[in-house]
Each structure stands twice: as C-alpha cells, then as structure tokens.
Design a protein around this motif. Structure first.
Motif, mmCIF file in Angstrom:
data_model
loop_
_atom_site.group_PDB
_atom_site.id
_atom_site.type_symbol
_atom_site.label_atom_id
_atom_site.label_comp_id
_atom_site.label_asym_id
_atom_site.label_seq_id
_atom_site.Cartn_x
_atom_site.Cartn_y
_atom_site.Cartn_z
ATOM 1 N N GLU A 181 10.051 6.760 -12.819
ATOM 2 C CA GLU A 181 9.303 7.153 -11.635
ATOM 3 C C GLU A 181 10.305 7.285 -10.495
ATOM 4 N N VAL A 182 10.290 8.432 -9.834
ATOM 5 C CA VAL A 182 11.211 8.725 -8.740
ATOM 6 C C VAL A 182 10.430 8.635 -7.439
ATOM 7 N N ILE A 183 10.880 7.754 -6.550
ATOM 8 C CA ILE A 183 10.187 7.545 -5.283
ATOM 9 C C ILE A 183 11.151 7.899 -4.157
ATOM 10 N N LEU A 184 10.752 8.854 -3.334
ATOM 11 C CA LEU A 184 11.566 9.303 -2.202
ATOM 12 C C LEU A 184 10.876 8.883 -0.908
ATOM 13 N N GLU A 185 11.597 8.124 -0.109
ATOM 14 C CA GLU A 185 11.081 7.668 1.188
ATOM 15 C C GLU A 185 11.937 8.294 2.282
ATOM 16 N N PHE A 186 11.283 8.913 3.270
ATOM 17 C CA PHE A 186 11.989 9.689 4.280
ATOM 18 C C PHE A 186 12.089 8.923 5.599
ATOM 19 N N ASP A 187 13.309 8.881 6.145
ATOM 20 C CA ASP A 187 13.575 8.255 7.449
ATOM 21 C C ASP A 187 13.139 6.796 7.505
ATOM 22 N N GLY A 188 13.169 6.098 6.361
ATOM 23 C CA GLY A 188 12.840 4.680 6.355
ATOM 24 C C GLY A 188 11.403 4.374 6.712
ATOM 25 N N SER A 189 10.535 5.380 6.658
ATOM 26 C CA SER A 189 9.127 5.179 6.995
ATOM 27 C C SER A 189 8.318 4.953 5.732
ATOM 28 N N HIS A 190 7.668 3.782 5.643
ATOM 29 C CA HIS A 190 6.841 3.490 4.477
ATOM 30 C C HIS A 190 5.667 4.462 4.371
ATOM 31 N N ASP A 191 5.382 5.189 5.441
ATOM 32 C CA ASP A 191 4.248 6.108 5.425
ATOM 33 C C ASP A 191 4.620 7.494 4.927
ATOM 34 N N THR A 192 5.911 7.733 4.695
ATOM 35 C CA THR A 192 6.355 9.044 4.225
ATOM 36 C C THR A 192 7.034 8.878 2.882
ATOM 37 N N VAL A 193 6.228 8.842 1.842
ATOM 38 C CA VAL A 193 6.727 8.558 0.499
ATOM 39 C C VAL A 193 6.173 9.602 -0.476
#
Length: 300
Positions: free
Chosen positions: A208-220
């Motif tokens: 499972e590949v999880i990409l999180e943007f700008d360290g925001s848990h809301d942008t995954v």
C-alpha cells in the motif's frame, strides 16, 4: 568451597561470564527477506546455565514522548543449555524480517534518519543478560525501488526518513509504527506542494502506497500496487499520474481534502486515525548505552 562460592557470586554479577559474538552472513536484506548467521558463545571462567539465546530487530521510533529505541521483532534461536568454562559453541540461525520492515538503505546508501540492528540476548544464570548488536541494512523490494527511483527521476529530492509510532487505520499494518520518507517537491510541482511524505505498508503480495502532501494529515492519497507489477509498469508515468490526480483534486476541492479514489485507491487521510500506544514496541524498550552508541556511529 569458599572459592566456588566466590566464583558463583562473581558470575551473578556478570564477572567471568561467557562472551557473545554474533556473526551475520550478510548484513543486507529486504522486507520479508532472510537474516542468517551464527551466535558464537565462549564460556567464561566458570560453568554457566543459559536460559535462552534470542535475536531481535532493534530500531528507533519517534513517539509523543520523544525518540525511543526498542525491538519490534523477536526470535528465540536456542532454549536452555549448559556452557562449560572455556567451552566454545556456535549456534546457527535463520529468520525472516517482517514484510513491513522499514527501508534503511537504497542502492547501498543509508537513508538519513534510519537505523536498524540485530540484537543478541543471552540470559545467563537467571541474572545477567549478555548482549551483542550488529547493524543491518534493509533495501527496498523491487516495486518499492521502482517508486523511489521514479520520484527521483521526476525531480523529487530525498530529505529524510523516520518512523512514527502509531497505526494507519484501514491499512494492513501489523507493526506498531510506520515509516515516512520525505521528499522536497520537484520544480514542476512546487506551485502545488512543497514536499511529500511516502509510506509503504507491505504484505507478501502487495504494497500500500500512501502519499501525504505538505505534512498535512488531511491531504493523503492511497494506492495499492502488487509486487508482480514491478517490471511491467511505467513507474515514472504511474507516479506522475498519481501526483497529477493530487494536484487536480487540490485545485478543484479548494481545500486540503483527501482523495476519495476507487479500485486500488483508498481515500481517507491519516489525521485522527493514528492510534496511540500501539502495543509491542514500548514494551521492548532497550536502554543499553551500547545501542545508542552503535546507532550514532551508523548515522555518522
């Protein structure tokens, strides 16, 4: 009589006890891969009763209370045995690292922020644990390699990596922590996000590949890729498509929401779903100064 009593007393304090040396056949492995070698024991100045010989994987994890060094995988390689004074004994071993083991090196180069070792524990005479610690490197699986290489080919620059204590809800995660590999954004994406954090949650069949943007848990954004696709996929094109989806979603949502997705894609951010005090790691806390010293040497 007094001499024997004195030796037993010294033995209880660890004086004149057996020595331990663990020899790894190869310090390099990969998630789900083998670790093989032998534990060499040499009896001390007096006979010793060994309760067990145990190997464990040790690493450093970031928790709410700070960094903690502890074990996350444990294997017993020998039960009780008697070791005579001066006796030499070798115990061969073979075990597999967990599929979720974090990546600590890529193309032979250590990832900044990552350390891991095999710790040997020998319980002697119900009193003193003799120990040894050997560093190991965990290289990515082929599909992980392709994704990491694709990010660099697209212009993303590796910054650092660490392990976070907690659990990603909805994932097949079994370890009490997950890895975050951080990259500085490529120039063509700098307008949309400054950085991304990549997490792999790996099983024998897929990652499972999880990409999180700008360290925001809301942008995954989350995707599932199968190991069999490692050599049959245009990974720079695939990863670029994932990133384009993220940019499109951010542009049209007008806020930092998580991608709903379909098929292989599983929506939902990590914010609010990290379970505190995931069992199994803190209980394996390792306090020996030698562990910290070895890890500091590895980082240098």
């Amino acid at each position: 009589m007094e001499d024997a009593l004195f030796k037993r007393m010294l033995g209880a304090l660890g004086v004149g006890g057996p020595s331990v040396d663990t020899v790894l056949n190869d310090p390099h492995t990969h998630p789900g891969g083998p670790i093989t070698g032998r534990v060499d024991l040499t009896g001390g100045s007096h006979d010793s009763s060994l309760e067990h010989v145990t190997l464990s994987l040790v690493t450093r994890v970031e928790t709410a209370e700070g960094d903690v060094t502890g074990e996350f995988h444990r294997v017993t390689v020998s039960g009780p045995l008697h070791l005579a004074a001066g006796q030499e004994l070798s115990i061969p071993f073979h075990f597999e690292v967990p599929w979720e083991a974090p990546v600590t090196a890529v193309h032979g180069r250590p990832l900044h922020g990552m350390v891991m070792g095999v710790r040997t524990e020998v319980s002697v005479d119900q009193a003193v644990d003799k120990g040894d610690l050997d560093p190991i490197q965990v290289e990515p699986l082929p599909v992980q390699h392709r994704i990491l290489d694709a990010l660099q080919q697209l212009g993303f620059a590796f910054q650092t990596a660490d392990l976070e204590h907690g659990h990603i809800a909805g994932s097949p995660q079994t370890l009490p922590f997950y890895q975050e590999i951080e990259f500085r954004s490529a120039p063509q994406y700098a307008h949309a996000f400054a950085s991304i954090e990549l997490t792999f949650v790996t099983t024998p069949h897929a990652a499972e590949v999880i990409l999180e943007f700008d360290g925001s848990h809301d942008t995954v954004h989350r995707y599932t890729v199968h190991h069999s696709s490692a050599d049959t996929t245009d990974w720079p094109g695939q990863v670029d498509a994932w990133l384009q989806q993220a940019v499109h979603h951010r542009r049209h949502s007008g806020h930092h929401g998580s991608y709903g997705g379909h098929d292989d894609h599983d929506g939902g951010g990590m914010g609010g779903v990290l379970l505190g005090a995931a069992g199994g790691f803190a209980a394996g806390y390792v306090a020996e100064e030698v562990v910290e010293e070895l890890f500091e040497e590895e980082e240098d």
